[in-house]
Design a protein around this motif. Structure first.
Motif, PDB file in Angstrom:
ATOM      1  N   CYS A  44       0.737  -1.143  -0.208  1.00  0.00           N
ATOM      2  CA  CYS A  44      -0.079   0.090  -0.024  1.00  0.00           C
ATOM      3  C   CYS A  44       0.898   1.426  -0.184  1.00  0.00           C
ATOM      4  O   CYS A  44       0.533   2.239  -0.594  1.00  0.00           O
ATOM      5  CB  CYS A  44      -0.966  -0.222   1.141  1.00  0.00           C
ATOM      6  N   TRP A  45       1.782   1.057   0.701  1.00  0.00           N
ATOM      7  CA  TRP A  45       2.690   2.248   0.876  1.00  0.00           C
ATOM      8  C   TRP A  45       3.568   2.820  -0.486  1.00  0.00           C
ATOM      9  O   TRP A  45       3.535   3.797  -0.780  1.00  0.00           O
ATOM     10  CB  TRP A  45       3.992   1.985   1.928  1.00  0.00           C
ATOM     11  N   TYR A  46       3.874   1.516  -1.282  1.00  0.00           N
ATOM     12  CA  TYR A  46       4.452   1.545  -2.519  1.00  0.00           C
ATOM     13  C   TYR A  46       3.373   2.259  -3.659  1.00  0.00           C
ATOM     14  O   TYR A  46       3.784   3.202  -4.292  1.00  0.00           O
ATOM     15  CB  TYR A  46       4.708   0.186  -3.169  1.00  0.00           C
ATOM     16  N   GLU A  47       2.358   2.003  -3.632  1.00  0.00           N
ATOM     17  CA  GLU A  47       1.413   2.405  -4.459  1.00  0.00           C
ATOM     18  C   GLU A  47       0.709   3.881  -3.993  1.00  0.00           C
ATOM     19  O   GLU A  47       0.580   4.986  -4.855  1.00  0.00           O
ATOM     20  CB  GLU A  47       0.028   1.752  -4.609  1.00  0.00           C
ATOM     21  N   PHE A  48       0.636   4.332  -2.748  1.00  0.00           N
ATOM     22  CA  PHE A  48       0.516   5.415  -2.162  1.00  0.00           C
ATOM     23  C   PHE A  48       1.404   6.583  -2.661  1.00  0.00           C
ATOM     24  O   PHE A  48       1.241   7.635  -3.142  1.00  0.00           O
ATOM     25  CB  PHE A  48       0.314   5.413  -0.713  1.00  0.00           C
ATOM     26  N   ILE A  49       2.795   6.184  -2.724  1.00  0.00           N
ATOM     27  CA  ILE A  49       3.926   7.154  -3.079  1.00  0.00           C
ATOM     28  C   ILE A  49       3.837   7.294  -4.744  1.00  0.00           C
ATOM     29  O   ILE A  49       4.000   8.640  -5.080  1.00  0.00           O
ATOM     30  CB  ILE A  49       5.458   6.574  -2.723  1.00  0.00           C
ATOM     31  N   LYS A  50       3.494   6.216  -5.454  1.00  0.00           N
ATOM     32  CA  LYS A  50       3.064   6.225  -6.685  1.00  0.00           C
ATOM     33  C   LYS A  50       2.003   7.344  -7.136  1.00  0.00           C
ATOM     34  O   LYS A  50       2.280   8.338  -7.828  1.00  0.00           O
ATOM     35  CB  LYS A  50       2.954   5.111  -7.487  1.00  0.00           C
ATOM     36  N   LEU A  51       1.072   7.282  -6.395  1.00  0.00           N
ATOM     37  CA  LEU A  51      -0.202   8.469  -6.520  1.00  0.00           C
ATOM     38  C   LEU A  51       0.343   9.559  -6.255  1.00  0.00           C
ATOM     39  O   LEU A  51       0.095  10.547  -6.812  1.00  0.00           O
ATOM     40  CB  LEU A  51      -1.337   7.636  -5.592  1.00  0.00           C
ATOM     41  N   LEU A  52       1.350   9.921  -4.980  1.00  0.00           N
ATOM     42  CA  LEU A  52       1.561  11.228  -4.675  1.00  0.00           C
ATOM     43  C   LEU A  52       2.426  11.756  -5.827  1.00  0.00           C
ATOM     44  O   LEU A  52       2.468  12.965  -5.955  1.00  0.00           O
ATOM     45  CB  LEU A  52       2.372  11.114  -3.216  1.00  0.00           C
ATOM     46  N   LYS A  53       3.175  10.887  -6.495  1.00  0.00           N
ATOM     47  CA  LYS A  53       4.156  11.589  -7.350  1.00  0.00           C
ATOM     48  C   LYS A  53       3.284  11.703  -8.610  1.00  0.00           C
ATOM     49  O   LYS A  53       3.850  12.933  -9.362  1.00  0.00           O
ATOM     50  CB  LYS A  53       5.289  10.488  -7.915  1.00  0.00           C
ATOM     51  N   LEU A  54       2.176  11.257  -8.889  1.00  0.00           N
ATOM     52  CA  LEU A  54       1.465  11.793  -9.937  1.00  0.00           C
ATOM     53  C   LEU A  54       0.620  12.903  -9.568  1.00  0.00           C
ATOM     54  O   LEU A  54       0.324  13.577 -10.424  1.00  0.00           O
ATOM     55  CB  LEU A  54       0.504  10.725 -10.418  1.00  0.00           C
ATOM     56  N   ILE A  55       0.213  13.025  -8.492  1.00  0.00           N
ATOM     57  CA  ILE A  55      -0.634  14.123  -7.934  1.00  0.00           C
ATOM     58  C   ILE A  55       0.147  15.570  -7.806  1.00  0.00           C
ATOM     59  O   ILE A  55      -0.205  16.469  -8.268  1.00  0.00           O
ATOM     60  CB  ILE A  55      -1.273  13.807  -6.696  1.00  0.00           C
ATOM     61  N   ARG A  56       1.200  15.254  -6.888  1.00  0.00           N
ATOM     62  CA  ARG A  56       2.264  16.406  -6.778  1.00  0.00           C
ATOM     63  C   ARG A  56       3.624  15.925  -6.950  1.00  0.00           C
ATOM     64  O   ARG A  56       4.428  15.736  -6.429  1.00  0.00           O
ATOM     65  CB  ARG A  56       2.099  16.700  -5.353  1.00  0.00           C
ATOM     66  N   PRO A  57       3.992  15.969  -8.419  1.00  0.00           N
ATOM     67  CA  PRO A  57       5.297  15.372  -8.867  1.00  0.00           C
ATOM     68  C   PRO A  57       6.539  16.314  -8.184  1.00  0.00           C
ATOM     69  O   PRO A  57       7.379  15.568  -8.011  1.00  0.00           O
ATOM     70  CB  PRO A  57       5.142  15.560 -10.248  1.00  0.00           C
ATOM     71  N   SER A  58       6.261  17.453  -8.104  1.00  0.00           N
ATOM     72  CA  SER A  58       7.433  18.478  -7.627  1.00  0.00           C
ATOM     73  C   SER A  58       7.439  18.436  -5.890  1.00  0.00           C
ATOM     74  O   SER A  58       8.761  18.586  -5.475  1.00  0.00           O
ATOM     75  CB  SER A  58       7.191  19.660  -7.966  1.00  0.00           C
ATOM     76  N   ASP A  59       6.613  18.220  -5.377  1.00  0.00           N
ATOM     77  CA  ASP A  59       6.624  18.275  -3.791  1.00  0.00           C
ATOM     78  C   ASP A  59       6.063  17.259  -3.123  1.00  0.00           C
ATOM     79  O   ASP A  59       5.503  17.425  -1.989  1.00  0.00           O
ATOM     80  CB  ASP A  59       6.190  19.394  -3.543  1.00  0.00           C
ATOM     81  N   TYR A  60       5.956  15.815  -3.728  1.00  0.00           N
ATOM     82  CA  TYR A  60       5.060  14.873  -3.085  1.00  0.00           C
ATOM     83  C   TYR A  60       5.709  14.531  -1.730  1.00  0.00           C
ATOM     84  O   TYR A  60       4.861  13.860  -0.867  1.00  0.00           O
ATOM     85  CB  TYR A  60       4.986  13.498  -3.765  1.00  0.00           C
ATOM     86  N   GLY A  61       6.896  14.472  -1.625  1.00  0.00           N
ATOM     87  CA  GLY A  61       7.601  14.303  -0.068  1.00  0.00           C
ATOM     88  C   GLY A  61       7.027  14.955   1.061  1.00  0.00           C
ATOM     89  O   GLY A  61       6.942  14.430   1.974  1.00  0.00           O
ATOM     90  N   LYS A  62       6.326  16.160   0.804  1.00  0.00           N
ATOM     91  CA  LYS A  62       5.641  16.842   1.962  1.00  0.00           C
ATOM     92  C   LYS A  62       4.664  16.034   2.285  1.00  0.00           C
ATOM     93  O   LYS A  62       3.920  16.505   3.563  1.00  0.00           O
ATOM     94  CB  LYS A  62       5.297  18.104   1.493  1.00  0.00           C
ATOM     95  N   TYR A  63       4.035  15.244   1.459  1.00  0.00           N
ATOM     96  CA  TYR A  63       2.528  14.567   2.017  1.00  0.00           C
ATOM     97  C   TYR A  63       2.860  13.360   2.336  1.00  0.00           C
ATOM     98  O   TYR A  63       1.799  12.456   2.727  1.00  0.00           O
ATOM     99  CB  TYR A  63       1.834  14.483   0.825  1.00  0.00           C
ATOM    100  N   LEU A  64       4.098  12.631   2.280  1.00  0.00           N
ATOM    101  CA  LEU A  64       4.624  11.288   3.017  1.00  0.00           C
ATOM    102  C   LEU A  64       3.999  11.052   4.458  1.00  0.00           C
ATOM    103  O   LEU A  64       3.483   9.831   4.694  1.00  0.00           O
ATOM    104  CB  LEU A  64       5.870  11.144   2.718  1.00  0.00           C
ATOM    105  N   PRO A  65       4.019  12.219   5.091  1.00  0.00           N
ATOM    106  CA  PRO A  65       3.673  11.525   6.512  1.00  0.00           C
ATOM    107  C   PRO A  65       2.378  11.275   6.667  1.00  0.00           C
ATOM    108  O   PRO A  65       1.659  10.851   7.540  1.00  0.00           O
ATOM    109  CB  PRO A  65       4.044  13.162   7.306  1.00  0.00           C
ATOM    110  N   LEU A  66       1.396  11.802   5.671  1.00  0.00           N
ATOM    111  CA  LEU A  66       0.028  11.536   5.902  1.00  0.00           C
ATOM    112  C   LEU A  66      -0.003   9.779   5.727  1.00  0.00           C
ATOM    113  O   LEU A  66      -1.019   9.562   6.189  1.00  0.00           O
ATOM    114  CB  LEU A  66      -0.847  12.119   4.673  1.00  0.00           C
TER     115      LEU A  66
END
Length: 232
Positions: A44-66
Motif C-alpha cells: 500500500c505504501w508503494y502505491e501511495f507514493i506512486k499516486l502522490l508522485k502523479l498528484i504532486r510530482p514536484s513536492d510529493y515528499g511533503k505529503y508522505l507523513p500522511l
C-alpha cells in the motif's frame, strides 16, 4: 458490453487466489497473520507514493507523513487487534511475541467489509438509482444503505453465535466497518481521480492494486481500533 470469458476467468482465478491467501494468513497463526499484513502494508505504501508522485510530482515528499495516518496506523491497529492481550499488557511490559493470537476481531473486520461490499453491489444492481457520490458514480445510495444494513445483521448474528464480545459490540463493529469502509473506498477513489489513473496498481490482474483491495480496510481498521482501545 459483451461478456468477455477471458477477463472473467482471470478475475475469478485472481479472486479465488486472493481469498485463499487471506484466509491462510488470517487463520494459520499469529506469525502468518503478521507477515501477511506487513507485506500488504508495504504494498500500500508503494502505491501511495506512486499516486502522490502523479498528484504532486514536484513536492510529493511533503505529503508522505500522511501515509503514517492513512496506512501505517490502521495496519498497526489491525495487527494489535489480533492479539487482544495487547490492550492490558502494554502497562505490564509484555511483548507481542508472548501474546496469544486470536483472529476474531481481524476476521470480523475483514468479513464485515466483504459482506458489506457484496451486499451493496447486489442491492445497488437490483434497486440502485441514486448516485452516492460524484467521486464514485457506480456506487448508489440504495446499495450503500442496503449493504450496510445486511452487513450489520449478518455480522451481529455471527457474532452472537461465536461470542467473545457482546451483541452491542458486534453491531458497533459492523457499523464501523460498513460506514468507514465505504468512506475509505471513496477516499482512495478520490486519490486515483486526482492522479488520473483507473487503478492504484496491478498486483491483482483484473482487480487492481493493494490500495484498490484494501482501501476499505484501512479506514475501517482505524475506526474499530479506536473503538476497541478507547470504548470497549
Amino acid at each position: 458490453m459483451a461478456f468477455d470469458s477471458k477477463t472473467f476467468q482471470t478475475r475469478a482465478i485472481t479472486a479465488i487466489a486472493f481469498v485463499i491467501v487471506m484466509l491462510t494468513g488470517l487463520l494459520w497463526n499469529g506469525i502468518s497473520f503478521t507477515i501477511l499484513f506487513i507485506i500488504i502494508h508495504f504494498g500500500c505504501w508503494y502505491e501511495f507514493i506512486k499516486l502522490l508522485k502523479l498528484i504532486r510530482p514536484s513536492d510529493y515528499g511533503k505529503y508522505l507523513p500522511l501515509g503514517l495516518l492513512y496506512i501505517t496506523l490502521p495496519f498497526l491497529l489491525l495487527v494489535l487487534l489480533g492479539f487482544p492481550q495487547a490492550k492490558p499488557a502494554f502497562s505490564q511490559g509484555v511483548f507481542l511475541s508472548e501474546m496469544k493470537y486470536l483472529p476474531v476481531l481481524p476476521c470480523g473486520i475483514i468479513f464485515s467489509i466483504w459482506i458489506n461490499d457484496t451486499m451493496a453491489y447486489i442491492v445497488g444492481s437490483l434497486i440502485g438509482k441514486t448516485p452516492l457520490s460524484k467521486i464514485s458514480p457506480k456506487k448508489t445510495l440504495e446499495g450503500t444503505i442496503g449493504g450496510a444494513i445486511l452487513c450489520i445483521i449478518t455480522i451481529s448474528l455471527i457474532g452472537r453465535a461465536i461470542g467473545f464480545f457482546s451483541l452491542t459490540d458486534w453491531i458497533i463493529i459492523a457499523t464501523c466497518c460498513a460506514v468507514f469502509g465505504t468512506l475509505g473506498d471513496l477516499l482512495e477513489s478520490k486519490l486515483k481521480r486526482m492522479a488520473k489513473v483507473k487503478d492504484s496498481g496491478t498486483f491483482m490482474p483484473g482487480h487492481g492494486g493493494f490500495l484498490d483491495r484494501f482501501d476499505s480496510l484501512l479506514i475501517a481498521s482505524l475506526s474499530v481500533g479506536f473503538y476497541y482501545y478507547l470504548l470497549m
